[in-house]
Scaffold this motif. Structure first.
Motif, PDB file in Angstrom:
ATOM      1  N   GLU A  72     -41.941-115.227 104.908  1.00 42.26           N
ATOM      2  CA  GLU A  72     -41.515-116.249 103.953  1.00 42.26           C
ATOM      3  C   GLU A  72     -42.718-116.913 103.298  1.00 42.26           C
ATOM      4  O   GLU A  72     -42.601-117.522 102.235  1.00 42.26           O
ATOM      5  CB  GLU A  72     -40.696-117.315 104.681  1.00 42.26           C
ATOM      6  N   ASP A  94     -35.194-111.077  98.955  1.00 41.37           N
ATOM      7  CA  ASP A  94     -34.373-109.999  99.497  1.00 41.37           C
ATOM      8  C   ASP A  94     -33.780-109.196  98.339  1.00 41.37           C
ATOM      9  O   ASP A  94     -32.709-109.492  97.837  1.00 41.37           O
ATOM     10  CB  ASP A  94     -33.262-110.572 100.373  1.00 41.37           C
ATOM     11  N   GLY A  98     -33.091-106.033  98.704  1.00 41.86           N
ATOM     12  CA  GLY A  98     -32.381-104.908  99.275  1.00 41.86           C
ATOM     13  C   GLY A  98     -33.233-103.649  99.290  1.00 41.86           C
ATOM     14  O   GLY A  98     -32.728-102.549  99.516  1.00 41.86           O
ATOM     15  N   PRO A 130     -38.633-102.651 103.322  1.00 43.27           N
ATOM     16  CA  PRO A 130     -39.601-103.711 103.612  1.00 43.27           C
ATOM     17  C   PRO A 130     -40.996-103.359 103.107  1.00 43.27           C
ATOM     18  O   PRO A 130     -41.450-102.227 103.241  1.00 43.27           O
ATOM     19  CB  PRO A 130     -39.573-103.787 105.141  1.00 43.27           C
ATOM     20  N   HIS A 145     -29.233-112.973  97.113  1.00 44.67           N
ATOM     21  CA  HIS A 145     -29.354-112.802  98.566  1.00 44.67           C
ATOM     22  C   HIS A 145     -30.358-113.820  99.088  1.00 44.67           C
ATOM     23  O   HIS A 145     -31.498-113.484  99.389  1.00 44.67           O
ATOM     24  CB  HIS A 145     -29.800-111.377  98.905  1.00 44.67           C
ATOM     25  N   LYS A 146     -29.918-115.051  99.197  1.00 43.12           N
ATOM     26  CA  LYS A 146     -30.827-116.121  99.604  1.00 43.12           C
ATOM     27  C   LYS A 146     -31.255-115.934 101.055  1.00 43.12           C
ATOM     28  O   LYS A 146     -30.437-115.720 101.936  1.00 43.12           O
ATOM     29  CB  LYS A 146     -30.167-117.485  99.407  1.00 43.12           C
ATOM     30  N   MET A 147     -32.561-116.017 101.290  1.00 41.27           N
ATOM     31  CA  MET A 147     -33.098-115.911 102.642  1.00 41.27           C
ATOM     32  C   MET A 147     -33.345-117.283 103.241  1.00 41.27           C
ATOM     33  O   MET A 147     -33.460-117.432 104.448  1.00 41.27           O
ATOM     34  CB  MET A 147     -34.407-115.120 102.634  1.00 41.27           C
ATOM     35  N   GLN A 151     -35.096-120.709  98.201  1.00 44.29           N
ATOM     36  CA  GLN A 151     -34.674-119.833  97.120  1.00 44.29           C
ATOM     37  C   GLN A 151     -33.524-120.430  96.329  1.00 44.29           C
ATOM     38  O   GLN A 151     -33.465-120.312  95.115  1.00 44.29           O
ATOM     39  CB  GLN A 151     -34.313-118.454  97.664  1.00 44.29           C
ATOM     40  N   GLN A 181     -40.269-107.487  99.328  1.00 42.87           N
ATOM     41  CA  GLN A 181     -39.204-107.411 100.331  1.00 42.87           C
ATOM     42  C   GLN A 181     -39.816-107.674 101.700  1.00 42.87           C
ATOM     43  O   GLN A 181     -40.713-106.939 102.136  1.00 42.87           O
ATOM     44  CB  GLN A 181     -38.560-106.022 100.317  1.00 42.87           C
TER      45      GLN A 181
END
Length: 207
Positions: A20, A69, A71, A74, A92-94, A98, A124
């Protein structure tokens, strides 16, 4: 400052949750490896959310580094432009930051002054659930390419970004939270639980 618009290089994210922290580590590295003129602002946006609205209103163009994210596999680096940015950071909130970034862009637009020329340089993540952890090696390896994309983007718009002959100390990061200090000062797994209070976790397991 020159007569051109003030550009912004912004890193967002939370250093305390492993990958992060990618965005913040990118602006730290950018400041260490590139010299810029006074028409470019380099800033650690952290998790400040709506406090960043004025930055997006007062600067154009804007480069944003973040862990997103997508998708993807990584460690994949992806570039997103302009109006596509809110869709990617909101789909796609991590983490809470975000949602904040999506709101920052929306609020800046509502106020009639959001940057019209923006580039999101996202990666990613490999690992997020590691409180107090640092970037994974695959994510660290993406930083040089991310910095190059940012420098190229600014140069294409006429801004001077000069590689330093040797890395310099960065003043965009709070002292003691620079990457070297952060990693060497990390407590052991035994001294600091990474996933929550062990007493609570044990109680939950018994229940």
């Amino acid at each position: 400052m020159s007569g051109r618009s003030q550009a912004l290089v912004l890193g967002v994210g939370n250093l305390l949750w492993a990958d992060e922290g990618f965005g913040v580590r990118c602006v730290e590295a950018f400041d260490q490896h590139f010299a810029v003129g006074d028409d470019i602002t380099v800033a650690d946006g952290g998790t400040q959310g709506l406090y960043l609205v004025d930055l997006l209103r007062d600067h154009n163009p804007v480069v944003i580094f973040d862990a997103v994210d997508f998708g993807d596999a990584p460690g994949t680096l992806r570039l997103v432009r302009d109006d596509d940015i809110p869709a990617f950071v909101g789909a796609h909130k991590m983490s809470l930051h975000q949602a904040g970034l999506q709101d920052v862009i929306a609020c800046a637009k509502l106020l009639g002054g959001c940057a019209s020329d923006m580039l999101l340089i996202g990666v990613q993540p490999v690992e997020l659930e590691d409180y107090g952890g640092s970037l994974r090696d695959e994510i660290k390896a993406c930083i040089p390419a991310a910095l190059d994309r940012a420098a190229e983007y600014l140069a294409e718009r006429g801004y001077t970004v000069t590689p330093r002959s040797a890395p310099a100390a960065s003043d965009v990061i709070t002292p003691g939270l620079d990457l070297a200090s952060y990693e060497t000062g990390r407590p052991s797994d035994h001294a600091a639980c990474r996933h929550g209070d062990e007493r609570v976790l044990l109680r939950s397991a018994k229940a």
